[in-house]
Design a protein around this motif. Structure first.
Motif, PDB file in Angstrom:
ATOM      1  N   ILE A 170       0.836  -1.201   0.000  1.00 16.93           N
ATOM      2  CA  ILE A 170       0.000   0.000   0.000  1.00 16.93           C
ATOM      3  C   ILE A 170       0.872   1.252   0.000  1.00 16.93           C
ATOM      4  N   ARG A 171       1.901   1.255   0.848  1.00 18.06           N
ATOM      5  CA  ARG A 171       2.810   2.406   0.884  1.00 18.06           C
ATOM      6  C   ARG A 171       3.470   2.610  -0.475  1.00 18.06           C
ATOM      7  N   GLY A 172       3.911   1.505  -1.076  1.00 21.69           N
ATOM      8  CA  GLY A 172       4.554   1.611  -2.388  1.00 21.69           C
ATOM      9  C   GLY A 172       3.609   2.162  -3.437  1.00 21.69           C
ATOM     10  N   ALA A 173       2.356   1.705  -3.407  1.00 22.89           N
ATOM     11  CA  ALA A 173       1.375   2.199  -4.374  1.00 22.89           C
ATOM     12  C   ALA A 173       1.109   3.689  -4.166  1.00 22.89           C
ATOM     13  N   ILE A 174       1.009   4.107  -2.906  1.00 20.05           N
ATOM     14  CA  ILE A 174       0.771   5.523  -2.610  1.00 20.05           C
ATOM     15  C   ILE A 174       1.934   6.377  -3.110  1.00 20.05           C
ATOM     16  N   ASP A 175       3.152   5.957  -2.811  1.00 19.06           N
ATOM     17  CA  ASP A 175       4.332   6.723  -3.239  1.00 19.06           C
ATOM     18  C   ASP A 175       4.450   6.758  -4.759  1.00 19.06           C
ATOM     19  N   LEU A 176       4.133   5.626  -5.403  1.00 18.77           N
ATOM     20  CA  LEU A 176       4.208   5.579  -6.864  1.00 18.77           C
ATOM     21  C   LEU A 176       3.230   6.557  -7.490  1.00 18.77           C
ATOM     22  N   HIS A 177       1.980   6.505  -7.042  1.00 20.79           N
ATOM     23  CA  HIS A 177       0.979   7.395  -7.625  1.00 20.79           C
ATOM     24  C   HIS A 177       1.248   8.854  -7.264  1.00 20.79           C
ATOM     25  N   ALA A 178       1.827   9.094  -6.083  1.00 20.64           N
ATOM     26  CA  ALA A 178       2.181  10.467  -5.710  1.00 20.64           C
ATOM     27  C   ALA A 178       3.288  11.001  -6.608  1.00 20.64           C
ATOM     28  N   SER A 179       4.275  10.152  -6.909  1.00 26.68           N
ATOM     29  CA  SER A 179       5.380  10.583  -7.778  1.00 26.68           C
ATOM     30  C   SER A 179       4.909  10.841  -9.200  1.00 26.68           C
ATOM     31  N   GLU A 180       3.831  10.156  -9.606  1.00 27.95           N
ATOM     32  CA  GLU A 180       3.293  10.349 -10.956  1.00 27.95           C
ATOM     33  C   GLU A 180       2.274  11.492 -11.011  1.00 27.95           C
ATOM     34  N   GLY A 181       1.960  12.060  -9.846  1.00 23.88           N
ATOM     35  CA  GLY A 181       1.028  13.181  -9.804  1.00 23.88           C
ATOM     36  C   GLY A 181      -0.427  12.792  -9.672  1.00 23.88           C
ATOM     37  N   ALA A 182      -0.722  11.477  -9.573  1.00 26.09           N
ATOM     38  CA  ALA A 182      -2.108  11.035  -9.456  1.00 26.09           C
ATOM     39  C   ALA A 182      -2.659  11.250  -8.045  1.00 26.09           C
ATOM     40  N   VAL A 183      -1.763  11.326  -7.058  1.00 28.95           N
ATOM     41  CA  VAL A 183      -2.160  11.593  -5.672  1.00 28.95           C
ATOM     42  C   VAL A 183      -1.430  12.849  -5.213  1.00 28.95           C
ATOM     43  N   ASN A 184      -2.156  13.868  -4.758  1.00 33.54           N
ATOM     44  CA  ASN A 184      -1.481  15.101  -4.352  1.00 33.54           C
ATOM     45  C   ASN A 184      -0.833  14.932  -2.977  1.00 33.54           C
TER      46      ASN A 184
END
Length: 420
Positions: A170-184
């Motif tokens: 879950i942490r990895g998914a959050i960080d990945l999407h944050a780095s791609e701009g999908a999660v602010n």
């Protein structure tokens, strides 16, 4: 004969493309979405979940089928080019070249590219036929696995790999999407903050005792009422004698109910009768456990003590919620207490400010594993109690010591060091 060979090769290439695309779709499918769809009654999603539950057998079956059709296609291609060019090296070279291009383009790159753009939908589309393949080839795959495991043991190679826990995924998914701009950034902090609760203790999030607003129970009732009304807090600890001696908690609503019937005469206010019994909790209590206690006891306020029973601070339900959602402000709150941004881009910080609060207020990433407060971090890294005027550089930030009171660092100026 030539037409028959050609049609057979095309069919085998199509099967190879199906296996390649299925492998990509099933291994990249979102487990969370498949799980949700299965809960909603989607049978295709349930089939996908059954397959990816045993990835080793799934991959083994697909690779088995893919290699079989590729090898058979190559054999047929060699026979076809032998018919066309006769026996000799030219037929082998032609068959190798043509099959390499066909397999690479049409049986590998094209189907995998298509699958990666439609992962979930394709995974559900191919789940049933692949399920039949997995069932039919299970005994062969098991035999292959036994041979592989035996060979690795003979060679002395370690086979098990460390699996990621659900939380790490879950942490990895959050960080990945944050780095791609999908999660602010704000949403990322909230999501990660919820996961961090179990790693924190009450000591990490409590309000330090030096910042607790207390009232002296020996004051005149009118003074207590006026100070309570002037306070931004609805719950105030009352002490008698030493500040360590907490005699009760005064709630603003209880005070109002008791004071209203008295009119303006507060001298007869029964303060002892409206004080609530203080609740003391150890500073080592996990924050997650304290949250559960707050909810079960329907109380939002507790005093924190160390192993000797000495007062260390207080914690409220709001303090815990702020670890998830960030600072919660009302009309009486100061935006971020102890943190004052400066015109030059630096930040003046009081030494008692928790590192986590400073990180949230500034977007920085100062470590909080070895210390709770900013002053504690500087002392830990410097291995000394610094003097005003000293400067230190740690973790990509510059710390200028502004004030010190006795053995406590009370004021710092911090700036982020630009790299590159």
């Amino acid at each position: 004969m030539i037409i028959g060979y050609s049609l057979a090769i095309l069919v085998l290439l199509g099967m190879s493309a199906f296996f390649s695309g299925s492998e990509t779709a099933l291994t990249a499918a979102s487990r969370a979405r498949m799980h949700q769809l299965e809960k909603e009654g989607d049978k295709r999603a349930a089939a996908v979940n059954r397959l990816i539950a045993d990835r080793e057998r799934l991959i083994g079956s697909i690779l088995l089928g893919n290699n079989l059709v590729n090898i058979l296609a190559s054999v047929l291609a060699t026979s076809l080019f032998t018919l066309l060019f006769g026996q000799g090296g030219l037929a082998l070279v032609a068959a190798t070249g043509v099959m390499t291009v066909l397999v690479l383009v049409f049986s590998e790159v094209l189907p995998k590219t298509y699958a990666i753009t439609r992962t979930d939908s394709m995974a559900m589309a191919v789940a049933r036929p692949i399920g039949v393949l997995v069932l039919a080839a299970s005994w062969i795959v098991q035999l292959i696995q036994v041979i592989v495991m035996t060979t690795l043991k003979i060679l002395g190679l370690a086979t098990p790999a460390d699996a990621l826990s659900a939380e790490e995924e879950i942490r990895g998914a959050i960080d990945l999407h944050a780095s791609e701009g999908a999660v602010n950034a704000a949403d990322r902090l909230r999501l990660v903050g919820a996961l961090d609760l179990k790693d924190l203790t009450v000591e990490d999030v409590m309000i330090h005792r030096r910042n607790i607003k207390m009232l002296n129970a020996d004051m005149e009732p009118r003074q207590i009422v006026m100070k309570a009304l002037a306070s931004p807090h609805t719950r105030l600890p009352l002490y008698r004698g030493e500040k360590e001696e907490i005699v009760g908690i005064l709630h603003a609503k209880d005070l109002l109910r008791a004071a209203l019937p008295l009119g303006g005469d507060l001298s007869s206010l029964d303060l002892e009768g409206i004080l609530r019994k203080p609740w003391f909790v150890p500073e080592t209590t996990p924050v997650q456990d304290q949250l559960d206690l707050f909810l079960s006891k329907r109380s939002h306020f507790a005093l924190v003590v160390d192993e000797y029973g000495e007062l260390q601070g207080l914690i409220t339900l709001e303090d815990i919620l702020e670890e998830i959602v960030g600072s919660i402000h009302d009309e009486h709150d100061v935006a971020v207490q102890g943190v004052r941004p400066q015109p030059d881009g630096t930040v003046n910080v009081d030494g008692w400010v928790p590192i986590r609060d400073l990180n949230r207020a500034t977007g920085w990433d100062l470590p909080d594993e070895e210390a709770v407060t900013v002053a504690g971090l500087v002392i830990h890294e410097a291995q000394t109690i610094p003097e005003p005027g000293q400067s230190f550089v740690f973790h990509g930030y510059k710390f200028n010591i502004l004030r010190r009171q006795r053995n406590q660092v009370t004021g710092l100026n911090i700036s982020e060091i630009e790299t590159g």
